[in-house]
Write an enzyme that holds these catalytic residues in place. Structure first.
Site, short mmCIF file in Angstrom:
data_model
loop_
_atom_site.label_atom_id
_atom_site.label_comp_id
_atom_site.label_asym_id
_atom_site.label_seq_id
_atom_site.Cartn_x
_atom_site.Cartn_y
_atom_site.Cartn_z
N LYS A 1 -22.84 -23.85 -29.85
CA LYS A 1 -22.58 -25.11 -29.13
C LYS A 1 -21.61 -24.83 -27.98
O LYS A 1 -20.64 -24.08 -28.15
CB LYS A 1 -21.97 -26.12 -30.10
CG LYS A 1 -21.81 -27.52 -29.54
CD LYS A 1 -21.24 -28.45 -30.62
CE LYS A 1 -21.18 -29.89 -30.18
NZ LYS A 1 -20.62 -30.77 -31.21
N SER B 1 -23.56 -34.86 -31.70
CA SER B 1 -23.48 -34.24 -30.40
C SER B 1 -24.01 -32.81 -30.35
O SER B 1 -24.32 -32.31 -29.29
CB SER B 1 -22.03 -34.26 -29.91
OG SER B 1 -21.23 -33.42 -30.71
N SER C 1 -21.36 -34.96 -35.93
CA SER C 1 -22.02 -34.21 -34.85
C SER C 1 -22.79 -32.97 -35.28
O SER C 1 -23.54 -32.41 -34.49
CB SER C 1 -21.00 -33.83 -33.77
OG SER C 1 -20.74 -34.94 -32.96
#
Lengths: 114, 481
Positions: free
Chosen positions: B74, B149, B173
């Site tokens: 990420k 996310s 997330s």
């Protein structure tokens, strides 16, 4: 509902400049979020201690020695300071915090206060 | 290399890579270039990756625990020398000056990094629609959200554009996008994995964790990334077990709590139905199912949306156009702050910074911030009570839905921030209490035909039981071929 003045004040505290259109948009959005949050007032929290973190760890201290990051990575200073938009030698260059007129004012105040 | 040219249904797991290397079916470089080519070809339609990386020189020894396993990261986790955007224009050109601890640990475990994945700006969102670089698409149906996310990470794993991925979870997330894309997503206990080198959103909530294709892979990754770190004083010195050791032990007699509050309004019929039938499966394999109550559940989201914006407003104060990142050309210092931040941040960070600033400002601090911290204490206490072994009916794990619905269309809810906040309703309480949680795909929804996520929540620092339960359930779901 937040007023425009309140939104301007929050934005100023948060150091965010809003256009008039944004101000209107955020006024509505922030108001509806804050309305939702008011739900918390239904809760009886008398005698409840606020919980700031969940680990229970208190005062995690490291040995009082300096970190050797800059010795093990000799480019670290450049890698960190080099990211700044304005630099001079190995320093981050910042715009002046006080303007000349402010400095003069401060001086005259200090003088008059004796 | 025959094995990697075939498209194995569901994609390759860590175990596949380990076995192939052992049998000398392929080399580390060959697996890596297989994935590189796949990303080149397929990333355009998914927008899972924001940037890609070259083969690193640290794998060397095939005896390392995760040798040569290709991983996606990420883009809010720092990898030395590579751009780290956090999904924001304000960090578009930011180059990380060091490795996050989790990255350092994965490098020494032999992992290879394929690239950095898309996310909502500063990890604020549930759809990746808040990314400055456009949303990631769901590989199951590209007109739908990947979740957020960590949506890029979830999409990359689901489409087999990586063997596994790292994400971060502040209020869901990791688990939310895992549920949307049909992969396994594990949020470890707060304090289990170092946050050093993770771009902070809300420091008392954020936690790094893996997105994987199997529960076993999640355990294998957790083994490598967890542990105390001098550079994150909130990491725990608790013993770290081998999370794979007891995975396959049966779960007969395991006490499973089902909070009645999870099945009220807002939960879609197809998710409720699938979650209920999955709970029956747990019962069939010997678990004792108990209805429990989390009396303050309905206040979790309100508390969360005071506390996280408050912490975020402080954490994001560092983006001032002076130290790094985007800087406006303004004349004075104040204008430089104001303009750098208003030009650099997108709407969601602005919204959260302002909510946080308001909650922490003079006159409102007690009414909002302190009140929410007290609500947080009550919510954590609800979980403590449910898990309390001395109380009648204390349970070992808690289960329910990960999300209220299956993946919706991109753009469907993006105009209403509050509606999107409500998507986090089942994941947020877990972060408020600092507990470990995992989402695993449990079947296809009757209406949408899309995968449904099943959330399992463990006791603090008891990922071992949590993962064992998830593994046993996974073996009985037969979703993977």
């Amino acid at each position: 509902m937040l007023t425009n003045k309140e939104v301007q004040h929050i934005a100023q505290l948060a150091r965010i400049k809003l256009t008039e259109k944004e101000e209107e948009k955020f006024k509505n959005e922030l108001s509806s979020i804050l309305d939702y949050i008011k739900k918390l007032n239904e809760l009886n929290t008398e005698d409840v201690k606020p919980l700031y973190q969940t680990t229970g760890i208190i005062n995690a201290l490291r040995p009082d020695e300096h970190r050797r990051d800059f010795e093990t990575d000799e480019n670290l200073n450049e890698k960190l300071v080099g990211q700044a938009p304005h630099t001079q030698n190995r320093f981050v260059k910042v715009k002046s915090v006080l303007s000349k007129s402010q400095i003069t004012n401060t001086k005259s105040q200090t003088n008059s206060n004796g | 290399m025959a094995k990697f040219q075939n498209n194995k249904p569901g994609g390759h797991t860590i175990r596949d890579v380990q076995e192939g290397l052992r049998k000398k079916e392929f080399s580390a470089e060959e697996i890596f270039s297989h994935y590189q080519k796949k990303i080149d070809k397929e990333n355009k339609k998914l927008n899972a990756y924001l940037s890609t990386m070259d083969y690193g020189l640290w794998t060397m020894d095939y005896g390392k625990p995760l040798a040569a396993v290709p991983c996606a990261v990420k883009d809010n986790i720092l990898i030395d020398g590579t751009v780290c955007t956090a999904g924001s224009n304000i960090l578009k050109n930011y180059v990380a000056a060091y490795d996050a601890t989790a990255i350092k640990k994965l490098k020494s475990a032999g992992v290879q990094f394929l690239g950095k994945t898309n996310l909502d700006e500063f990890a604020m969102g549930t759809t990746t629609e808040n990314s400055a670089f456009g949303p990631s698409k769901n590989p199951l149906d590209t007109s739908r959200i990947s979740g957020g996310s960590s949506g890029g990470s979830a999409a990359a794993v689901a489409a087999d554009l990586a063997v596994f991925a790292l994400g971060s979870d502040t209020g869901g997330s990791i688990r939310y996008p895992a549920a949307m894309c049909g992969v396994v997503g594990l949020k470890p206990t707060y304090g289990r994995v170092s946050r050093h080198g993770l771009i902070a959103m809300a420091s008392s909530f954020d936690q790094i964790g893996p997105l994987t294709k199997t529960v076993e892979d999640a355990a294998l990754v957790l083994n490598e990334i967890c542990g105390h770190d001098n550079l994150d004083s909130t990491t725990s010195k608790n013993n770290v077990p081998d999370f794979t050791e007891n995975l396959s032990k049966d779960i007969k007699g395991l006490r499973v709590g089902v909070p009645k509050e999870f099945f009220r309004e807002g939960l879609s019929a197809e998710v409720a139905e699938k979650v209920r039938s999955t709970i029956s499966k747990l019962e069939n394999i010997g678990c004792k199912i108990k209805e429990i109550t989390l009396p303050n559940f309905e206040y979790a989201l309100a508390a969360y949306y005071v506390l996280v914006p408050s912490e975020a407003s402080a954490n994001l104060a560092r983006f001032d156009g002076v130290r790094y990142g985007y800087s406006s050309k303004a004349e004075t210092l104040l204008d430089a702050y104001l303009e750098s931040r208003s030009e650099g941040f997108g709407p969601e960070p602005k919204r959260r910074i302002m909510i946080g600033t308001y909650s922490l400002s003079a006159g409102y601090y007690d009414a909002y911030y302190t009140k929410a911290q007290k609500a947080r204490a009550l919510i954590k206490n609800d979980f403590d009570e449910a898990f309390n072994p001395s109380a009648d009916g204390g349970v070992d794990i808690i289960v329910g839905p990960t999300t209220p619905t299956t993946a919706f269309k991109i753009g469907e809810k993006s105009s209403d921030p509050l509606a999107l906040y409500l998507e986090d309703i089942y994941t947020v309480p877990v972060n408020l209490a600092g507990l470990p949680g995992v989402s695993i795909p449990c079947g296809f929804g009757k209406e949408s035909g899309l995968l449904v996520g099943f959330q399992m929540i463990g006791k603090s620092f008891d990922e071992e039981t949590l993962l064992r339960a998830a593994y046993n359930l996974e073996q009985n779901l037969e979703l993977r071929t």
